[in-house]
Design an enzyme around this catalytic site. Structure first.
Site, PDB file in Angstrom:
ATOM      1  N   HIS A 122      14.692  17.890  24.412  1.00 46.55           N
ATOM      2  CA  HIS A 122      15.281  17.044  23.353  1.00 46.55           C
ATOM      3  C   HIS A 122      14.988  15.565  23.617  1.00 46.55           C
ATOM      4  O   HIS A 122      15.771  14.698  23.241  1.00 46.55           O
ATOM      5  CB  HIS A 122      16.797  17.244  23.228  1.00 46.55           C
ATOM      6  CG  HIS A 122      17.213  18.673  23.175  1.00 46.55           C
ATOM      7  ND1 HIS A 122      17.358  19.370  21.997  1.00 46.55           N
ATOM      8  CD2 HIS A 122      17.468  19.570  24.168  1.00 46.55           C
ATOM      9  CE1 HIS A 122      17.719  20.621  22.262  1.00 46.55           C
ATOM     10  NE2 HIS A 122      17.773  20.767  23.581  1.00 46.55           N
ATOM     11  N   LYS A 168      -0.574  -7.338  23.457  1.00 48.10           N
ATOM     12  CA  LYS A 168      -0.634  -5.918  23.093  1.00 48.10           C
ATOM     13  C   LYS A 168      -1.859  -5.197  23.646  1.00 48.10           C
ATOM     14  O   LYS A 168      -2.957  -5.732  23.662  1.00 48.10           O
ATOM     15  CB  LYS A 168      -0.620  -5.760  21.564  1.00 48.10           C
ATOM     16  CG  LYS A 168       0.679  -6.137  20.902  1.00 48.10           C
ATOM     17  CD  LYS A 168       1.869  -5.348  21.393  1.00 48.10           C
ATOM     18  CE  LYS A 168       1.983  -3.984  20.737  1.00 48.10           C
ATOM     19  NZ  LYS A 168       2.209  -4.022  19.304  1.00 48.10           N
ATOM     20  N   GLU A 214      -3.146   7.510  18.830  1.00 47.77           N
ATOM     21  CA  GLU A 214      -2.482   7.529  17.514  1.00 47.77           C
ATOM     22  C   GLU A 214      -3.392   8.145  16.460  1.00 47.77           C
ATOM     23  O   GLU A 214      -2.949   8.863  15.563  1.00 47.77           O
ATOM     24  CB  GLU A 214      -2.075   6.117  17.108  1.00 47.77           C
ATOM     25  CG  GLU A 214      -0.956   5.574  17.971  1.00 47.77           C
ATOM     26  CD  GLU A 214      -0.750   4.086  17.763  1.00 47.77           C
ATOM     27  OE1 GLU A 214       0.321   3.714  17.297  1.00 47.77           O
ATOM     28  OE2 GLU A 214      -1.670   3.292  18.072  1.00 47.77           O
ATOM     29  N   SER A 224      -4.154  -6.476  19.635  1.00 52.12           N
ATOM     30  CA  SER A 224      -3.583  -6.855  18.344  1.00 52.12           C
ATOM     31  C   SER A 224      -4.228  -8.157  17.897  1.00 52.12           C
ATOM     32  O   SER A 224      -4.537  -9.020  18.723  1.00 52.12           O
ATOM     33  CB  SER A 224      -2.070  -7.035  18.496  1.00 52.12           C
ATOM     34  OG  SER A 224      -1.575  -7.914  17.506  1.00 52.12           O
TER      35      SER A 224
END
Ligand code: ARG
Length: 473
Positions: free
Chosen positions: A172, A299, A306, A293
């Site tokens: 979980h 970043k 992704e 970024s």
């Protein structure tokens, strides 16, 4: 699987002219808008090798069936090989033809003259396209299998190199119990192993020769289908011509396998995204597999992972599209099936991008052992081990569970770890905690207590690594 049977020769280039494989019964040409809709060359041009190989084999079958003379067969054979050479040099992307089969036949007139008109004897584009697409898919499956195996191998090697490193496992998405990082890595290995098994099983059903089925009822000429099967490298010959030209279940099956692989890669990607985040910092992604970024200089984004997660959506879409394409079609070939190649090509292309990127990302992963040790010092991860210890001291598990629960509640209330609680609190939680002394537990002892097959103890994980390597060999 058979190698390409195309050999190359010298390339004579002739400009394209009008050519259609049908039309005798028609007074005029089809509407331009229909022609546009009907045209599939932009997609099925990727089948050119398989189309020419299928035709080369068909020439041999027609020769043996007495349909072609030796000279005619020789002329068609040479012409087809010259076309293959022309395609290999430069594919005519601006060709006006309806599909790859039409283009090849038109060019065969250029190369071999009027005898080209004999090639399509006893054959239909229906059995032709099914043959081409199955051949193409078989080859694609070989490439996917190889890349899948390489991803698995990267997982096993990383597991073997980090067998002593521990991490928290989650249920979980909440801290559960300590495991070896090798164990977590291998969990992804076994999922991909099942995918590879599924692929192998699917390949056997793809490897069925449709050629010789004609449009729907079988070829009207006594072609030797076993010869065709052997020339083209198929394992089986189809048993029913209607089924051979009129089903695409094998497309769905391959698309299920690719979407299952994509789903597994997506879950692996999700783990890696989470575990490499600033909040977790369990792993360090290889810099070359992150991007920056345009605005925020700090970043390093996990774009590759992704995209793996995002592209799985497309793979699932390809599977559902194939099933939906098929479900309403009556027996036999239907033009709906032209859509199958777009789906297959898309799914295979995605695999051929995702698998290598995933493999390289895995190969470059680093575990941050300081950070892992820090998180593992959370003793709630050892709550089950405390309960297990009480069971060893004679308590029923349910009672032990409740006793550890009371202990954890006290630790929560006092804002300390259980090991920092005074003896009186242990004794109040359950007297058995004191007999013979307060149990000592550790992440190391926790993983090693799980010596069952499939568990986290060192010998169990070493055994797993051996089994994984066996599965790859
Ligand atoms: N381009 C077609 C396809 O991909 C080839 C078969 C055409 N057959 C026909 N009867 N129109 O399915």
């Amino acid at each position: 699987m058979a190698q390409s049977i195309i050999e190359t020769g010298t390339p004579p280039i002739t400009p394209p002219t009008e050519h259609r494989l049908w039309g005798g019964r028609f007074e005029g040409a089809p509407a331009l808008s229909l022609e546009e809709l009907n045209r599939s060359l932009d997609i099925d041009k990727r089948l050119w090798r398989e189309d020419i190989e299928g035709s080369l084999a068909w020439v041999q079958a027609l020769l043996r069936a007495g349909v072609l003379s030796l000279d005619e067969a020789g002329a068609l054979d040479a012409g087809l090989r010259r076309i293959a050479h022309r395609f290999a040099e430069a594919f005519p992307d601006d060709a006006p033809d309806e599909d790859i089969h039409t283009l090849v036949e038109r060019m065969l007139y250029e190369e071999a003259g009027q005898v080209a008109g004999k090639l399509h004897t006893g054959r239909s584009r229906n059995d032709q396209v099914a043959t081409d697409a199955r051949l193409w898919t078989l080859r694609a499956c070989v490439r996917i299998e190889r890349e899948l195996r390489a991803v698995q191998s990267a997982l096993v090697e990383l597991a073997a190199a980090n067998i002593e490193v521990l991490m928290p496992a989650y249920t979980h998405m909440r801290r559960a119990q300590p495991v070896r990082v090798a164990h977590w890595l291998l969990s992804h290995f076994w999922a991909l192993q099942r995918d590879r098994d599924r692929l192998t099983a699917a390949v056997d059903r793809v490897s069925v020769l449709p050629l010789g089925s004609g449009a729907i009822s079988g070829s009207g000429f006594a072609v030797d289908r076993t010869l065709l099967k052997e020339l083209l490298g198929f394992r089986h010959v189809s048993q029913n011509s209607i089924d051979a030209v009129g089903d695409r279940d094998w497309v769905c099956e391959v698309l299920f396998v690719t979407s299952m692989v994509a789903t597994h890669l997506s879950r692996l990607a999700e783990d890696l995204i989470i575990f490499s985040s600033d909040e977790f910092r369990f792993i360090e992604l290889p810099e070359a597999f992150t991007t920056g970024s345009s605005l925020m200089p700090q970043k390093r984004n996990p774009d590759g992972l992704e995209l793996a997660r995002g592209m799985a959506a497309r793979s699932i879409g390809e599977l559902t599209s194939a099933l939906a394409m098929l479900k309403g079609t009556p027996s036999g070939y239907n033009k709906d099936f032209q859509e199958d190649k777009r789906l297959l090509f898309g799914a295979v292309d995605a695999m051929e991008m995702l698998l290598p990127t995933t493999r390289e990302t895995i190969a470059g992963l680093r575990f941050n052992s300081d950070r892992l040790a820090d998180v593992l010092s959370d003793e709630t991860l050892l709550a089950t081990d405390l309960a297990d210890e009480l069971v060893r001291r004679g308590l029923p598990f349910r009672e032990a569970h409740a006793a550890v629960g009371r202990l954890l509640r006290s630790a929560d209330q006092q804002g300390v770890q259980v090991s920092q609680l005074p003896e009186s609190v242990w004794a109040a939680a359950h007297p058995q905690f004191m007999d013979p002394h307060i149990p000592t537990v550790s992440p190391e002892a926790s993983v090693d207590a799980r010596s069952v097959q499939g568990g986290t103890a060192r010998p169990a994980v070493v055994g797993q690594i051996t089994a994984a390597r066996d599965a790859l060999s």
